[in-house]
Design an enzyme around this catalytic site. Structure first.
Site, PDB file in Angstrom:
ATOM      1  CD1 TRP A   5      -2.040  -2.148   2.080  1.00 27.78           C
ATOM      2  CD2 TRP A   5      -2.869  -1.477   0.110  1.00 27.78           C
ATOM      3  NE1 TRP A   5      -3.008  -3.047   1.694  1.00 27.78           N
ATOM      4  CE2 TRP A   5      -3.524  -2.661   0.496  1.00 27.78           C
ATOM      5  CE3 TRP A   5      -3.214  -0.874  -1.098  1.00 27.78           C
ATOM      6  CZ2 TRP A   5      -4.519  -3.257  -0.280  1.00 27.78           C
ATOM      7  CZ3 TRP A   5      -4.206  -1.468  -1.878  1.00 27.78           C
ATOM      8  CH2 TRP A   5      -4.839  -2.639  -1.471  1.00 27.78           C
ATOM      9  CG  ASP A  46      -3.217   3.747   4.061  1.00 29.41           C
ATOM     10  OD1 ASP A  46      -4.246   3.553   4.743  1.00 29.41           O
ATOM     11  OD2 ASP A  46      -2.946   3.105   3.023  1.00 29.41           O
ATOM     12  CE  LYS A  53      -8.636  -3.302   4.513  1.00 25.85           C
ATOM     13  NZ  LYS A  53      -7.574  -2.530   3.921  1.00 25.85           N
TER      14      LYS A  53
HETATM   15  C1  LIG Z   1      -7.093  -2.161   2.575  1.00 23.83           C
HETATM   16  C2  LIG Z   1      -6.051  -1.136   2.502  1.00 23.83           C
HETATM   17  C3  LIG Z   1      -5.957  -0.225   1.438  1.00 23.83           C
HETATM   18  C4  LIG Z   1      -6.863  -0.291   0.248  1.00 23.83           C
HETATM   19  O1  LIG Z   1      -8.100   0.178   0.565  1.00 23.83           O
HETATM   20  P1  LIG Z   1      -9.262   0.355  -0.532  1.00 23.83           P
HETATM   21  O2  LIG Z   1     -10.326   0.935   0.308  1.00 23.83           O
HETATM   22  O3  LIG Z   1      -9.555  -1.013  -1.060  1.00 23.83           O
HETATM   23  O4  LIG Z   1      -8.759   1.263  -1.581  1.00 23.83           O
HETATM   24  C5  LIG Z   1      -4.987   0.744   1.481  1.00 23.83           C
HETATM   25  N1  LIG Z   1      -4.146   0.836   2.511  1.00 23.83           N
HETATM   26  C6  LIG Z   1      -4.189  -0.021   3.546  1.00 23.83           C
HETATM   27  C7  LIG Z   1      -3.219   0.116   4.670  1.00 23.83           C
HETATM   28  C8  LIG Z   1      -5.137  -1.038   3.567  1.00 23.83           C
HETATM   29  O5  LIG Z   1      -5.178  -1.891   4.599  1.00 23.83           O
END
Ligand SMILES: *Cc1c(COP(=O)(O)O)cnc(C)c1O
Length: 359
Positions: A101, A171, A195
């Protein structure tokens, strides 16, 4: 029968939340309609979105000078939205590559400006958080990006980088609401909801006000934070139902005692699994040391066939989605807020039995 779902996302939601959503499914309050059917411009829905924002501010202690935005497009859209809005000074930004990511955020931002990798743990399949040397940081960068918890690899920054006046962007998709964070240390926080916050389709952005309003001219209206900040996340139809579920999740977090309490429970759940893994003759954790995630715990047996056998037998026993990400292999137990202690206890029991039969 409900299973224990160890999925990395979309992930389990607290049963209490699902039951309350079910109770309110046909009629929310005295409105004669489901939240899903409500006009986002109605006063009933305005009351919902206002209360969800207030609860998020309370639970995360978000300072007054930050805006909360309820967006769509997933965390992945933020990989572009952040540079479009923030990379408009020096046109430079710093990145720490701690996984897939973080790398995607870097690649996307590289389309818009001069991006520097200040550290990376790619050499060992991102199984650790690299040491940061502040001398490598770009002093006039428009922002400094990290992925706080690395969902696929099971690492978390044990401490935040000191970026001085350069806004820290994080993020937090897979760790938001899992423990307290000092929001004032960040310029911007973003997270996909699926999540720890609710259903897929909602993306939460928490942004310091002074970072709004500097987007590049080419920025699409819908990708401009200003558009959403000025319209209370109602420029267009927001993900109304997802926002409502986030409200129920926040009620649940508050009932549990808030983020300090969540942290304690999460650490206890993670310690149970890590302690077993550290002493196991069959299973090995892929991350050691203080950067271990308390949300995502990857482990392997070192034998692909044994891994496959474990994944298949655990599924039959009611533990689903425990297969690891294809880039790491093996297994991964994602134990977000909604995974009860009992789920981890039962998984460890099952692993002990599997070990006794197979080691
Ligand atoms: C799941 C995740 C993403 C991707 O998220 P989307 O909502 O599918 O775009 C990005 N960064 C992290 C850390 C994630 O766990």
């Amino acid at each position: 029968m409900r299973v224990y779902n160890f999925s990395a996302g979309p992930a389990m939601l607290p049963e209490e939340v699902l039951k309350r959503a079910a109770d309110e499914m046909l009629e929310y309050g005295e409105t004669g309609q489901s939240v899903m059917e409500m006009s986002h411009r109605s006063k009933e829905y305005q009351a919902i979105i206002d209360s969800v924002e207030a609860k998020l501010r309370e639970v995360m202690s978000i300072p007054e000078n930050y805006k909360v935005l309820f967006l769509q497009g997933g965390a992945s859209s933020q990989f572009a939205m952040v540079p479009l809005n923030l990379m408009n000074g020096s046109g430079k930004a710093d990145f720490v590559l701690t996984g897939q990511w973080a790398s995607k955020a870097y690649q996307e931002a590289s389309r818009y400006g001069e991006c520097k990798v200040v550290a990376s743990s790619k050499d060992k399949t991102f199984s650790y958080i690299p040491k940061l040397d502040p001398k490598e940081f770009t002093p006039d960068a428009d922002y400094f990006h990290i992925c706080l918890n690395n969902t696929i690899y099971g690492t978390k920054f044990p401490e935040l980088p000191e970026t001085g006046n350069v806004p820290l962007v994080a993020d937090m998709s897979s760790c938001i609401l899992s423990e307290p964070v000092d929001v004032s240390k960040f310029g911007l926080i973003y997270a996909g909801a699926q999540k720890n916050m609710g259903p897929a389709g909602l993306t939460v952005v928490i942004i310091r006000e002074d970072l709004i309003g500097n987007a590049r001219d080419i920025t699409p209206t819908m990708f401009n934070y200003k558009t959403h900040a000025e319209n209370g996340s109602m420029y267009n139809t927001p993900p109304t139902y997802g926002i409502y579920i986030l409200g129920l999740v926040l009620d649940w977090v508050k009932e549990k005692g808030g983020l300090e309490a969540m942290k304690k429970i999460n650490e206890k759940k993670a310690a149970l699994l890590y302690n077993f893994l550290d002493g196991s003759k069959l299973f090995k954790p892929t991350v050691t040391g203080p950067e271990r995630s308390i949300m995502n715990i990857p482990f392997v047996t070192g034998n692909d066939e044994m891994d496959a056998k474990f994944v298949s037998e655990s599924k039959k026993a009611g533990f689903i989605n425990i297969k690891g990400h294809r880039s790491v292999g093996g297994m991964r137990a994602s134990i977000y807020n909604a995974m009860p202690m009992e789920g981890v206890e039962k998984l460890v029991e099952f692993m002990k039995k599997f070990e006794a039969e197979n080691a």
